[in-house]
Design a protein around this motif. Structure first.
Motif, short mmCIF file in Angstrom:
data_model
loop_
_atom_site.label_atom_id
_atom_site.label_comp_id
_atom_site.label_asym_id
_atom_site.label_seq_id
_atom_site.Cartn_x
_atom_site.Cartn_y
_atom_site.Cartn_z
N ALA A 1 16.11 15.26 -13.03
CA ALA A 1 14.79 14.86 -12.58
C ALA A 1 14.26 13.69 -13.41
O ALA A 1 13.48 12.89 -12.92
N ILE A 2 14.68 13.63 -14.65
CA ILE A 2 14.23 12.53 -15.52
C ILE A 2 15.00 11.29 -15.16
O ILE A 2 14.54 10.22 -15.04
N ALA B 1 0.83 -1.20 0.00
CA ALA B 1 0.00 0.00 0.00
C ALA B 1 0.87 1.26 0.00
O ALA B 1 0.58 2.21 -0.72
N CYS B 2 1.93 1.26 0.78
CA CYS B 2 2.84 2.41 0.81
C CYS B 2 3.53 2.59 -0.54
O CYS B 2 3.59 3.69 -1.09
N CYS B 3 4.03 1.51 -1.08
CA CYS B 3 4.74 1.56 -2.36
C CYS B 3 3.81 2.03 -3.48
O CYS B 3 4.14 2.93 -4.26
N PHE B 4 2.64 1.45 -3.56
CA PHE B 4 1.69 1.82 -4.61
C PHE B 4 1.16 3.23 -4.38
O PHE B 4 0.92 3.97 -5.34
N GLY B 5 1.01 3.62 -3.13
CA GLY B 5 0.57 4.98 -2.83
C GLY B 5 1.56 6.01 -3.33
O GLY B 5 1.17 7.05 -3.89
N VAL B 6 2.85 5.75 -3.15
CA VAL B 6 3.88 6.66 -3.67
C VAL B 6 3.81 6.70 -5.19
O VAL B 6 3.88 7.78 -5.80
N GLU B 7 3.62 5.55 -5.81
CA GLU B 7 3.55 5.50 -7.27
C GLU B 7 2.38 6.33 -7.79
O GLU B 7 2.54 7.13 -8.72
N VAL B 8 1.22 6.17 -7.20
CA VAL B 8 0.03 6.91 -7.65
C VAL B 8 0.22 8.41 -7.41
O VAL B 8 -0.11 9.24 -8.27
N THR B 9 0.76 8.77 -6.26
CA THR B 9 0.98 10.18 -5.94
C THR B 9 1.97 10.81 -6.91
O THR B 9 1.74 11.92 -7.41
N THR C 1 2.47 21.81 -21.08
CA THR C 1 1.62 20.75 -20.55
C THR C 1 1.91 19.43 -21.26
O THR C 1 2.03 18.38 -20.62
N GLU C 2 2.04 19.49 -22.58
CA GLU C 2 2.29 18.26 -23.36
C GLU C 2 3.64 17.65 -23.00
O GLU C 2 3.77 16.44 -22.80
N SER C 3 4.66 18.50 -22.92
CA SER C 3 6.00 18.01 -22.59
C SER C 3 6.04 17.45 -21.17
O SER C 3 6.62 16.38 -20.93
N ALA C 4 5.41 18.15 -20.23
CA ALA C 4 5.39 17.69 -18.84
C ALA C 4 4.67 16.36 -18.71
O ALA C 4 5.11 15.46 -17.99
N ALA C 5 3.56 16.20 -19.43
CA ALA C 5 2.82 14.93 -19.39
C ALA C 5 3.65 13.80 -19.98
O ALA C 5 3.66 12.68 -19.44
N ALA C 6 4.34 14.08 -21.08
CA ALA C 6 5.19 13.05 -21.69
C ALA C 6 6.32 12.65 -20.74
O ALA C 6 6.62 11.45 -20.58
N LEU C 7 6.94 13.63 -20.10
CA LEU C 7 8.02 13.33 -19.15
C LEU C 7 7.49 12.55 -17.95
O LEU C 7 8.13 11.60 -17.49
N ALA C 8 6.32 12.93 -17.45
CA ALA C 8 5.74 12.23 -16.30
C ALA C 8 5.37 10.80 -16.65
O ALA C 8 5.44 9.91 -15.80
N GLY D 1 5.62 6.16 -15.13
CA GLY D 1 4.69 5.03 -15.22
C GLY D 1 5.27 3.88 -16.01
O GLY D 1 5.13 2.71 -15.62
N TRP D 2 5.92 4.18 -17.12
CA TRP D 2 6.54 3.12 -17.93
C TRP D 2 7.67 2.44 -17.16
O TRP D 2 7.83 1.22 -17.23
N MET D 3 8.44 3.21 -16.40
CA MET D 3 9.51 2.63 -15.59
C MET D 3 8.92 1.65 -14.57
O MET D 3 9.48 0.59 -14.31
N ASN D 4 7.76 1.99 -14.01
CA ASN D 4 7.15 1.12 -13.00
C ASN D 4 6.70 -0.21 -13.58
O ASN D 4 6.69 -1.22 -12.87
N LEU D 5 6.34 -0.23 -14.86
CA LEU D 5 6.00 -1.52 -15.48
C LEU D 5 7.19 -2.48 -15.43
O LEU D 5 7.06 -3.65 -15.11
N PHE D 6 8.37 -1.95 -15.72
CA PHE D 6 9.59 -2.75 -15.68
C PHE D 6 9.98 -3.07 -14.23
O PHE D 6 10.29 -4.21 -13.89
N ALA D 7 9.96 -2.04 -13.38
CA ALA D 7 10.41 -2.21 -12.00
C ALA D 7 9.52 -3.18 -11.22
O ALA D 7 10.00 -3.95 -10.40
N ARG D 8 8.22 -3.14 -11.46
CA ARG D 8 7.30 -4.02 -10.74
C ARG D 8 7.61 -5.49 -11.07
O ARG D 8 7.66 -6.34 -10.18
N GLY D 9 7.81 -5.78 -12.34
CA GLY D 9 8.13 -7.14 -12.74
C GLY D 9 9.46 -7.62 -12.19
O GLY D 9 9.59 -8.73 -11.69
N LEU D 10 10.48 -6.75 -12.28
CA LEU D 10 11.80 -7.11 -11.77
C LEU D 10 11.76 -7.29 -10.25
O LEU D 10 12.34 -8.24 -9.72
N GLY D 11 11.06 -6.40 -9.56
CA GLY D 11 10.94 -6.52 -8.11
C GLY D 11 10.25 -7.81 -7.70
O GLY D 11 10.66 -8.48 -6.75
#
Length: 132
Positions: free
Chosen positions: A131-132, A42-50, A67-74, A78-88
Motif C-alpha cells: 500500500a505504501i 479537476a478530476c485529478c486534483f479531486g482524487v488527490e484531495v480525496t 493514528t500517528e503512524s497512519a498520518a505519517a504514512l498518508a 502528499g509528498w509524492m504529489n509534489l514531485f509528480a505534479r512538477g514532473l507531469g
C-alpha cells in the motif's frame, strides 16, 4: 517575465501586441481545450484531495496502524504529489512543444488513465508494504 523576454520591454518595442483582458477571458472561456484541461485537472486534483483525506483512516482500519503512524504514512502520498505534479507539468510542456495542445491533452489523458489503473491496483493490495 517570459521565455521571450520582459513583457514591458516587448510591448514598448512593439514586439508583443497589447491584449484586452476581457477578450482574453472570452477567448479562453470559449476554447474547448480550456474546458478539457479544466475537467481533467479537476478530476485529478479531486482524487488527490480525496486520497489525502482518507488514507490515514484507511491505514488505521485496514492495517491497524496507530493514528500517528497512519498520518505519517498518508503524508507520503502528499509528498509524492509534489514531485509528480512538477514532473507531469514538465512532460506536458515537452508534449506541447512537440505536438501543440493535442500533445498536452494526450499526456494528461495517459496520466489520468495510469492514475486510475494504479488506484484500482491499490484497492487490491493486502499488505502495508504494498500500500505504501
Amino acid at each position: 517575465d517570459s521565455p521571450k523576454g520582459n513583457y514591458r520591454k516587448l510591448k514598448r518595442l512593439g514586439l508583443m501586441p497589447r491584449v484586452q483582458a476581457m477578450k482574453a477571458v472570452k477567448d479562453a472561456a470559449t476554447d474547448m481545450n480550456t474546458w478539457l484541461l479544466f475537467v481533467q485537472y479537476a478530476c485529478c486534483f479531486g482524487v488527490e484531495v480525496t486520497m489525502t483525506a482518507g488514507l490515514a483512516l484507511y491505514f488505521i482500519d485496514e492495517f491497524k496502524q496507530s493514528t500517528e503512524s497512519a498520518a505519517a504514512l498518508a503524508s507520503i502520498f502528499g509528498w509524492m504529489n509534489l514531485f509528480a505534479r512538477g514532473l507531469g507539468g514538465f512532460i506536458s510542456d515537452i508534449m506541447n512543444v512537440r505536438m501543440g495542445m493535442k500533445g498536452r491533452l494526450i499526456w494528461q489523458f495517459v496520466s489520468m488513465l495510469a492514475e486510475g489503473a494504479m488506484l484500482i491496483a491499490f484497492a487490491y493490495v493486502k499488505t502495508l508494504g504494498g500500500a505504501i
